[in-house]
Enzyme design. Structure first.
Site, short mmCIF file in Angstrom:
data_model
loop_
_atom_site.label_atom_id
_atom_site.label_comp_id
_atom_site.label_asym_id
_atom_site.label_seq_id
_atom_site.Cartn_x
_atom_site.Cartn_y
_atom_site.Cartn_z
N CYS A 67 0.93 -1.19 -0.03
CA CYS A 67 -0.21 0.14 0.24
C CYS A 67 1.06 0.64 -0.06
O CYS A 67 1.53 1.03 0.04
CB CYS A 67 -0.95 0.17 1.15
SG CYS A 67 -2.15 1.65 1.63
N CYS A 71 -2.34 3.92 7.03
CA CYS A 71 -2.39 4.22 8.25
C CYS A 71 -2.53 3.40 9.66
O CYS A 71 -2.26 2.80 9.15
CB CYS A 71 -4.26 3.63 7.41
SG CYS A 71 -4.68 4.17 6.14
N CYS A 74 -3.95 0.19 10.44
CA CYS A 74 -4.36 -1.55 9.32
C CYS A 74 -4.34 -1.91 9.84
O CYS A 74 -3.12 -2.55 10.58
CB CYS A 74 -3.31 -0.70 8.57
SG CYS A 74 -3.36 -1.80 6.77
#
Length: 345
Positions: A67, A71, A74
């Site tokens: 990714c 975040c 996650c």
């Protein structure tokens, strides 16, 4: 000599008796594969216990873990960079269709990252055209999507969900839902417009955590008008975002059930809101990882089955931990084909 013969006859009789009373069936043999028991013959254990085998009606395939966002909460992190070859992934998807799959959701990681989205597009097209699945959907952070992808593959996609946790750019940056100077919100609105233009149902996913728990998003969600707004309570998964081997430390993002309910109450006027607490979320998804292994989250971590490519769907799904009743209770089965939604484009 006579005593020896009598002894030998007694031994033979004992052995014959044991054999006659011990009828082995192939489906009763089990071995331990990767620390988890599984049937050699491939017949699911549920059948032996008198329960029907699970049908993989709706499957979430996380074909990549990579990714471009970071975040903090996650729960499916970049622990590997592996992606199956396209033809092998298609074989696995065919097995799932033959086992009863009606909906496939492609996720990650960020699914548009691998081969700039072309790998994803070809899977979407294969599932809709070749497998003729009623529903094909994608979950993305929206940052890597280009209009050309919609031109090429949009007609084959039923639903595109974009993850957005806040309508405050600073909050998104604190969470890690950002890359460089790009505006996550600009991407969100741009993708929404493309969805309308190319006739793809638009959806929003939000993870509620300590950084956005007090935010009121009702006005923006109403303006964006998604077909569904999935609102998740931040979830800890050991080995992913909690514990020694985790790539994220999500404890600081966790909120209580009461805080989550307060957020839901504040947004009760939003008719497209679909809430998912930790209880509803943890065991109610059929999740396939990058090796096409079902992930069992019942123990608060992700325990993989054997790959469906090696043992078939029927055997692997027995070790998915899937709670079908909770899947139905949380509204997992809904009108998921854009042809049946009656949308005004």
């Amino acid at each position: 000599m006579l005593m020896f013969l009598r002894f030998w006859i007694a031994i033979k009789s004992m052995i014959s008796s044991l054999i006659s009373n011990f009828h082995l069936r192939s489906d009763e043999w089990s071995i331990v594969r990767g620390g988890r028991a599984s049937s050699v013959s491939g017949i699911p254990d549920t059948k032996k216990e008198g329960r029907p085998a699970t049908t993989p009606t709706s499957v979430n395939y996380h074909f990549t873990r990579k990714c471009n966002y970071k975040c903090g909460f996650c729960f499916h992190t970049a622990k590997t960079s592996f992606v199956l070859p396209l033809e092998v992934a298609m074989k696995g998807l065919t097995l799932l269709k033959e086992a009863g799959m009606e909906k496939i959701n492609f996720s990650g990681g960020e699914p548009f990252l691998h081969e700039k989205g072309d790998f994803l597009g070809r899977l979407v097209q294969f599932c809709k055209v070749d497998l003729q699945l009623p529903s094909v959907s994608v979950v993305s952070n929206g940052s890597m999507i280009k209009e050309n992808w919609f031109r090429k593959y949009g007609e084959h996609l039923d639903i595109l969900a974009v993850s957005c946790d806040s309508f405050n750019e600073d909050t998104n940056k604190l969470i890690g839902r950002t890359q460089g100077r790009k505006s996550h919100l600009d991407n969100l609105y741009r993708v929404r417009d493309w969805c309308r233009q190319y006739k793809v149902a638009f959806k929003i996913n939000s993870v509620i955590n300590t950084f956005n728990i007090d935010e009121d998003m009702a006005e923006q969600i109403t303006q964006l008008n998604p077909v569904r707004w999935k609102v998740f309570q931040c979830l800890l998964i050991f080995g992913e975002n909690a514990g020694e081997d985790a790539l994220r430390e999500a404890e600081r993002f966790v909120i209580s059930p009461e805080q989550f309910q307060d957020f839901l109450d504040r947004h009760s006027s939003v008719t497209c809101l679909v809430p998912e607490s930790n209880q509803k979320m943890r065991d109610s998804y059929l999740i396939l990882d990058e090796y096409m292994r079902f992930l069992d989250c019942t123990g608060g971590r992700k325990d993989p089955s054997k790959s469906i490519l090696d043992v078939g769907v029927g055997e692997a799904i027995c070790f998915s931990g899937f709670d079908e009743k909770m899947f139905l209770k949380r509204g997992g089965k809904y009108v998921w084909s854009k042809a049946d939604m009656g949308l005004e484009w």
